[in-house]
Design an enzyme around this catalytic site. Structure first.
Site, short mmCIF file in Angstrom:
data_model
loop_
_atom_site.label_atom_id
_atom_site.label_comp_id
_atom_site.label_asym_id
_atom_site.label_seq_id
_atom_site.Cartn_x
_atom_site.Cartn_y
_atom_site.Cartn_z
N GLU A 265 -13.50 1.17 56.70
CA GLU A 265 -12.23 1.29 57.43
C GLU A 265 -11.04 1.07 56.51
O GLU A 265 -10.04 1.80 56.58
CB GLU A 265 -12.19 0.29 58.59
N GLU B 68 -14.40 11.14 55.98
CA GLU B 68 -15.49 10.20 56.25
C GLU B 68 -16.31 9.94 54.98
O GLU B 68 -16.62 8.80 54.65
CB GLU B 68 -16.41 10.74 57.35
ZN ZN Z 1 -14.46 6.56 59.20
#
Ligand code: ZN
Length: 269
Positions: free
Chosen positions: A135, A195
């Site tokens: 994160e 991601e």
């Molecule tokens: Zn993520």
């Protein structure tokens, strides 16, 4: 008027590319921290005010401690790689919110939320470090700001003539980019490339912080087993598939150890 819009779009596109310190690549981002952080901080405070924040428990302390270690590792990495002061406007905050949602997120400027629902999958501090690293990596790499920039270009294109982005509009674009509202658990999924980038950066940071990078793949295996096919919101991207993600993390773990060794970190918890 169309021409003016076009010129401004080109100007923004050219003038506002920023180098991502982690990849060395230029990315479209014309929102400096000074423009995004105040909005993010206000949204974060509003979110905390509207949700049940847990304080003083062992879990809450673990979130804070892990966050501090991850933030310190990020700072070390950035300074060592020629980006001292990169985090100067960050105001790190780590909060645990009582909610069953399996999720966690970091808003621009280091504003982190973990939901209690993700703790069983984390299975302790090292697992928390995996999620925290991921994160925080989104925030460090300005993934949200890039999405805001893309959103702004779209709006400029859509609303020809309305070339000045007003505060109200900016807030709207911010909300579109981050998807954080008063509703718990709603954080828009990032793109596949973002991601993957967050996974890779997060793995390095957690290793530098002294957490075992081998645990990252293990955490995603648990996430996969838990989700029963449907992933939680922030991780919603069916891409990268869990299989790809686990394979990547397994492959990169030794590299993260090597990176950590440059900082004298050779033992991991
Ligand atoms: Zn993520």
């Amino acid at each position: 008027m169309k021409k003016i819009v076009l010129i401004i779009m080109v100007f923004l596109g050219v003038a506002a590319c920023k180098t991502n310190p982690f990849t060395g690549q230029k990315v479209l981002n014309f929102y400096p921290n000074s423009q995004i952080f105040p909005t993010a901080f206000a949204q974060y405070d509003q979110f905390l005010g509207e949700n049940k924040v847990i304080t003083g428990t062992d879990d809450a302390k673990m979130i804070t401690k892990t966050g501090q270690r991850i933030a310190a590792a990020a700072e070390r990495w950035l300074t060592a790689n020629g980006y001292p002061g990169y985090l100067k406007d960050y105001k790190w905050e780590y909060n645990l919110v009582n909610d069953e949602t399996v999720n966690a997120w970091c808003m621009p400027g280091g504003k982190i939320v973990f939901y209690t629902g993700i703790l069983p999958i984390c299975k302790g501090e090292t697992g928390v470090a995996v999620v925290m690293g991921h994160e925080v990596a989104h925030a460090l790499a300005d993934h949200g700001a890039q999405r805001m920039s893309a959103g702004t270009l779209q709006q400029l294109g859509a609303v020809a003539g309305n070339v000045v982005i007003q505060d109200e509009q900016k807030r709207h674009i911010f909300n579109q980019a981050y998807g954080i509202g008063s509703q718990v658990g709603v954080m828009l999924p990032f793109s596949r490339s973002h991601e993957t980038e967050a996974d890779r950066i997060g793995l390095q940071i957690m290793a530098i912080a002294g957490y075992n990078p081998d645990e990252a793949a293990e955490l995603w295996k648990r996430m996969q087993a838990n989700s029963g096919g449907s992933a939680p919101p922030e991780f919603l991207s069916t891409h990268p598939s869990n299989e790809t993600r686990i394979a990547n993390l397994t492959e990169w773990a030794p590299l993260a150890r090597q990176e950590a060794a440059k900082f004298g970190v050779t033992s991991f918890q």
